[in-house]
Scaffold this active site. Sequence first.
Site, PDB file in Angstrom:
ATOM      1  N   TRP A   1      -6.435 -11.331   6.403  1.00  0.00           N
ATOM      2  CA  TRP A   1      -5.769 -10.405   7.321  1.00  0.00           C
ATOM      3  C   TRP A   1      -6.554 -10.415   8.611  1.00  0.00           C
ATOM      4  CZ3 TRP A   1      -1.106  -8.483   7.039  1.00  0.00           C
ATOM      5  CH2 TRP A   1      -0.739  -7.512   7.982  1.00  0.00           C
TER       6      TRP A   1
ATOM      7  N   TYR B   1     -14.147  -1.548   6.092  1.00  0.00           N
ATOM      8  CA  TYR B   1     -13.908  -0.103   6.194  1.00  0.00           C
ATOM      9  C   TYR B   1     -14.913   0.692   5.371  1.00  0.00           C
ATOM     10  CZ  TYR B   1      -9.401  -0.944   8.402  1.00  0.00           C
ATOM     11  OH  TYR B   1      -8.410  -1.332   9.263  1.00  0.00           O
TER      12      TYR B   1
ATOM     13  N   GLU C   1       0.832  -1.212   0.000  1.00  0.00           N
ATOM     14  CA  GLU C   1       0.000   0.000   0.000  1.00  0.00           C
ATOM     15  C   GLU C   1       0.861   1.254   0.000  1.00  0.00           C
ATOM     16  OE1 GLU C   1      -2.912  -0.284   3.124  1.00  0.00           O
ATOM     17  OE2 GLU C   1      -3.974  -1.874   2.055  1.00  0.00           O
TER      18      GLU C   1
ATOM     19  N   LYS D   1      -8.320  -8.081  13.708  1.00  0.00           N
ATOM     20  CA  LYS D   1      -8.825  -8.837  12.554  1.00  0.00           C
ATOM     21  C   LYS D   1      -8.399 -10.302  12.612  1.00  0.00           C
ATOM     22  CE  LYS D   1      -9.246  -4.858   9.566  1.00  0.00           C
ATOM     23  NZ  LYS D   1      -8.465  -3.897  10.380  1.00  0.00           N
TER      24      LYS D   1
HETATM   25  C1  GCU Z   1      -3.788  -2.442   5.615  1.00  0.00           C
HETATM   26  C2  GCU Z   1      -2.387  -2.871   5.864  1.00  0.00           C
HETATM   27  C3  GCU Z   1      -2.258  -3.615   7.159  1.00  0.00           C
HETATM   28  C4  GCU Z   1      -3.310  -3.159   8.128  1.00  0.00           C
HETATM   29  C5  GCU Z   1      -4.672  -3.471   7.550  1.00  0.00           C
HETATM   30  C6  GCU Z   1      -5.828  -3.048   8.443  1.00  0.00           C
HETATM   31  O1  GCU Z   1      -4.277  -2.110   4.486  1.00  0.00           O
HETATM   32  O2  GCU Z   1      -1.645  -3.418   4.846  1.00  0.00           O
HETATM   33  O3  GCU Z   1      -0.975  -3.429   7.656  1.00  0.00           O
HETATM   34  O4  GCU Z   1      -3.163  -3.729   9.379  1.00  0.00           O
HETATM   35  O5  GCU Z   1      -4.827  -2.864   6.325  1.00  0.00           O
HETATM   36  O6  GCU Z   1      -6.310  -1.919   8.312  1.00  0.00           O
HETATM   37  O7  GCU Z   1      -6.223  -3.846   9.282  1.00  0.00           O
END
Ligand code: GCU
Length: 722
Positions: A492, A418, A358, A513
């Site tokens: 993630w 988000y 990113e 997460k």
């Molecule tokens: C991102 C990122 C992560 C981060 C994750 C999040 O885009 O690459 O490092 O922790 O999103 O917002 O949980």
Amino acid sequence: MSFNDGWRFAKTDKVPETPPRDWESVTLPHTWNAVDGQDGGNDYWRGTAMYARAFPCPELEPGGRAVLEFLGAAMTADVYLNGECLAHHEGGYSTFRVDITDALKDENTLTVAVDNSANDRVYPQKADFTFYGGLYRGVNLITVPAEHFELVKDGTPGIKVTPALSDDLKAATVTVETWHNGSEVEITLNGETKTAQNTAVFTVENPHLWAGTEDPYLYTVTAKLQSGDEVSTRFGIRKIGFDPNLGFILNNRPYPLRGVSRHQDREGLGSALTMKEHREDMELIREIGANTVRLAHYQHAQEFYDLCDEYGLCVWAEIPYITQHMDAGRENTLSQMKELITQCYNHPSIVCWGLSNEIAVHGMSEDLMENHRLLNDLCHKLDSTRPTTMAHAFMLDKDSPLIDIADIGSWNLYFGWYLGELSQNDSFLDEYHAAHPDRVIGFSEYGADANPRFQSPRPESGDYTESYQCVYHEHLLKCIEERPWLWATHVWNMFDFAADGRDEGGNNGQNQKGLVTFDRRLKKDAFYLYKAVWNKREPFVHICGSRYADRAEAVTEVKVYSNLTPVTLFVDGKALDTKDGKTVFTFKVPLTGEHVIEAKAGDCADRITVRKTDMPNQNYILGRSGAVVNWFDREEYAPSCYSICDELGALLADPRTAGTVRELMELIQSSRGDVAVSALNNESLLTMLGNTPVRELLRRAGEAVPQERVREFNSRLQKVRK
Ligand code: GCU
């Protein structure tokens, strides 16, 4: 020789003559942020601290050398022997070694100044995780004879193995290169020994392949000098391929990579993990049945890559070139990449090198582009066998020339968390795949925060419930199953991790997460969803909602995750229903009092207890359970006028409020480091966020945004009639 014990530690930048007795006594691995790095508020201590240790001169053969090995010093280190600075190293996640022979005395004081303070040069500086400081991976003293393998240059293991398989997989040539100061080397593989100056090439007929989780076979090669100095390494013989339509290919067969990401940290320990924690993490990743792991966002401990080799997990390895490009950081990206590849090259588990994550979130520049070109060339120069990749944020322009730099690519998408709707993940991937049919596409991040204290019968995005995390991942799992062309997908994250900048979700300082909690004690329900699909070895049934004990609804939904079918649900010992199907089995259960609910499939069973209550249990709801309630949720607004309750798109569309809301977005952006929020002034993102109420964005941004300023903006909005 391990140098992990006997250290004295203090937060000071003074180099002592001898290890001061009044300094704290510590054993490595050690980080000074084990506690404050995970308590939220982004106020963990970052600075310079000293580690000091005494040791007698080691015995050396004539002409022999003594070399110190640092397995990880975060983030920069200066190594002093008897007051003299012998080395400076920048980069907190790689191994480096220092030849100390010429500075040795009979009795020695070794001092390491370790620094994790902010600067404009050494990555990472801006990212959603805690930048722990310390000697968090251990230190060794290595003694070698005069004739020895190289130790110092880029932390090399001194031996590099490149297997190449024939197309029909029936034979392999294995090229073994070594670096040493002797005249010749004896290299042994499979019982065959060759003498060479540096490099020997072996042929292996009918090789036993390294075949992922099914059969991760490893060979060992050993190189020996006349002096007796010896190095050896394990390696695997396998063929990898990447195809825009077939995805990842292992040994000539499509082998979709489906797995998780991992950060190297643990509640209470910070980044200072031992083999015990590495093994536990690996066991959990194996239990879920993943066949790939993205080791984010930096070089992990060698022990972990070793475990991946042994268990057959394919690894995405990367450097911490993340979130914000720094013009002064180019050298550091190159040196971290050089060390990553040099030190990790022999691991068969690693299938790609990640250039950045990113990185364009704060804007593009020619310097950023050039940095990526150089990194990409460096990777190709050091390794012609693996492709380079990048993790792109969803708001990056799909035609950005940045995407073309790396060999393959991958997206971090958070639709349904988000912003936006769950189905936007599917449409984004499909549209991108259709528009770029020649690109190899992966899904490098997706996830939703969940605090298992929070439960809901009507889960919604942003509620931090374990229940919504299930809804989210059920959708995403289907999304990836329907798209076998995705070369890799990574949840993630496998584990909650420390992100001291976060203040949210009832567990400040953490990114939640994870499918497993930060302390690894609790597997959230969504863990079992993936296990049901990925783990073919261990039959099981799991009833979701064991922590959702008090239920106010007259008829409750009970979800069962299992890799078996059919599943029968029993309530208070009586069979309620039997369902055929796959993975997710949903039942409606009428509630009258306290009930024992049991699911059975094959020989497996799981049970929970639930209670009918008159009112919803407030402890299950974020904001009603002693956790933070946002001030703006208590406020009253004149509904005839605009306010932060309105959708972003509506506020931007009205010229009377557009300026105010743009300023407010910038305030959110500057207050908060995490990606989705920090890019809010990006035009395409503003469009994507069109139907998100501004209040929702503020809630996600947490306490970092100054309340008074937001009130001020809100009162400006309240002066404009709709
Ligand atoms: C991102 C990122 C992560 C981060 C994750 C999040 O885009 O690459 O490092 O922790 O999103 O917002 O949980």
